[in-house]
Design an enzyme around this catalytic site. Sequence first.
Site, PDB file in Angstrom:
ATOM      1  N   CYS A 127       1.772   0.340  -7.656  1.00 46.69           N
ATOM      2  CA  CYS A 127       2.956   0.585  -6.901  1.00 46.69           C
ATOM      3  C   CYS A 127       3.945   1.510  -7.603  1.00 46.69           C
ATOM      4  CB  CYS A 127       3.828  -0.736  -6.856  1.00 46.69           C
ATOM      5  SG  CYS A 127       5.574  -0.744  -5.882  1.00 46.69           S
ATOM      6  N   ASN A 186      -2.797   2.961  -2.300  1.00 49.22           N
ATOM      7  CA  ASN A 186      -1.515   2.536  -2.343  1.00 49.22           C
ATOM      8  C   ASN A 186      -0.803   3.886  -1.826  1.00 49.22           C
ATOM      9  OD1 ASN A 186       1.215   1.591  -2.898  1.00 49.22           O
ATOM     10  ND2 ASN A 186       0.053   0.155  -4.533  1.00 49.22           N
TER      11      ASN A 186
END
Lengths: 296, 253
Positions: A127, A186
């Site tokens: 993230c 991601n």
Amino acid sequence: MLEVDLAGVKLRNPIVIASGILGISRGLFLRLDREGAGAVTTKSVTLRPRSGNPLPNIVELEFGLVNSMGIPNPGIELMCEEIRSAVPHMSVPIIGSIAPTSAEEAKTMASLLVESGASAVEVNTSCPNVQDIGINLINKSVELVRSIDREVDVPILVKVTPHVQDVPSFVRTLSEAGADGFTAVNTLKAMVIDVDLLRPVLGGVVGGLSGPAVRPVAVRFIYEIRKTLPGAAIIGTGGVENWRDAAEMIMAGADAVGIGTALRRGLKVINEVTDGLRSFLIERGLTLDDIRGVVP
Amino acid sequence: MKGRIRKVDEVAEGVRRIVVDIHLKADPGQFVMVWVPGVGEAPFSVSDIENGLQLVVALRGSVTRKIFSMSEGDVLPVRGPYGKGFTLVKGTVALVGGGYGLAPFPLLSKRLKDLDSHITLLLGFKGSKNYIDPQKVGILADDFIVATEDGSVGFKGLVTEILEDLSGYDMVYACGPERMAVELLRIVNPSKVEISVERLMRCGIGVCGSCVLDPLGLRVCSDGPVFRGDVLLRIEDFGRFWRGWDGRKEEIR
């Protein structure tokens, strides 16, 4: 005909709701099941509750979204309660996503998720919107995976950041540490500035780009991972808007396909993608196995 | 989208009507996310769209405090409109509002009048200093009844106490404190009421889940913010819980 085996977890179709998207409550797990998903990934969970970043958390662009949610979540205990109450009523598996700060935390959260009924664990060390966890723990990924692998029997997936340079050695090392598969990719670190106001739009300043803009990047990652590890489970994620995009990821080597940003157009997108895939396979007389990793 | 603030009026203590030079299409009951750079972002009902975007803003937190410090000529960025608004019904309808919950009624009443519906407007306020003159925000109505908790304007009591008989209405539209909405569902046919619901929102576009109503997994930002009463009766959170920024449920006081 759309059934998929993801490292031993059976999915009725390859469409997986990506982490960070809606997977936060019992009601949403059940609803995504009813709306046709093949599996639902939880939002990444941390040991303690986390409020996330200041708003705005999202910017809509014509080619995708830039978000800086900052992993808001109610903490592992409450997330497990949501999973526990949903699982008996679910017809599809839940993948529990964790954003740990240490190997100890990773182990604890993974085993709590599995006890609550999660069928697989996804490790989010990618993230881009957080300081203390996420991508800043990427160098600890091996250690985290190893500690989880000792603790739980379910498949371990690593969520891969598109910032990894050497994909083959990255996934090979994690596979040796006990990762059964990869969710790639991601979001890509990104930033949006409002030129009229002379300032960044996102409350977190820097965010992550998702949506159609990152799809070719995801396809390349899937391709490289599949070439490196023919036996690994792969969830291809990034900018899938329709069945063609899903087929592309499968042809690159994905077993399953994540969907997230596309749901801004409504949950109906899930069935549109699976219906489209099914029609394509029927028309061409092919199976998912025939097209998986078919590109040379 | 962004536009300059064209007009600011104080319509009650701590409540302002703000007109921004933004021209958009919106259905009554939809909302916009207003960005206040350096402070944050928050959802507001689209109050009206004729001659610019009208918002009814109550002083509540850091975003609205900053909006209150702005004046004519300042730039306000918004995104939207988002969500699913009220279903327009031709016939005899009632608009029930609590405090600044009347925000979506100007546009709603105009659209209902386009259909020649007969509108009864029922508004409740704490007291005279909170009273908002419906004409000042542009609400159209054939009948108007007001109640205040202290009796300083209109009937004394809650707005839900003055509407003993709401069975004659083809549709009741409501927006206001959740306690009012819960009470309303006790006295009207739930399938003939539509209520605008408020929750914390992050994305506003149905992808993050922050505003979920369980057990149905309904997203206030995109399945709502307007829901039918019979749907809300199946929501265990309704009237009881609100989710904080970390997603934990907090009791609604």
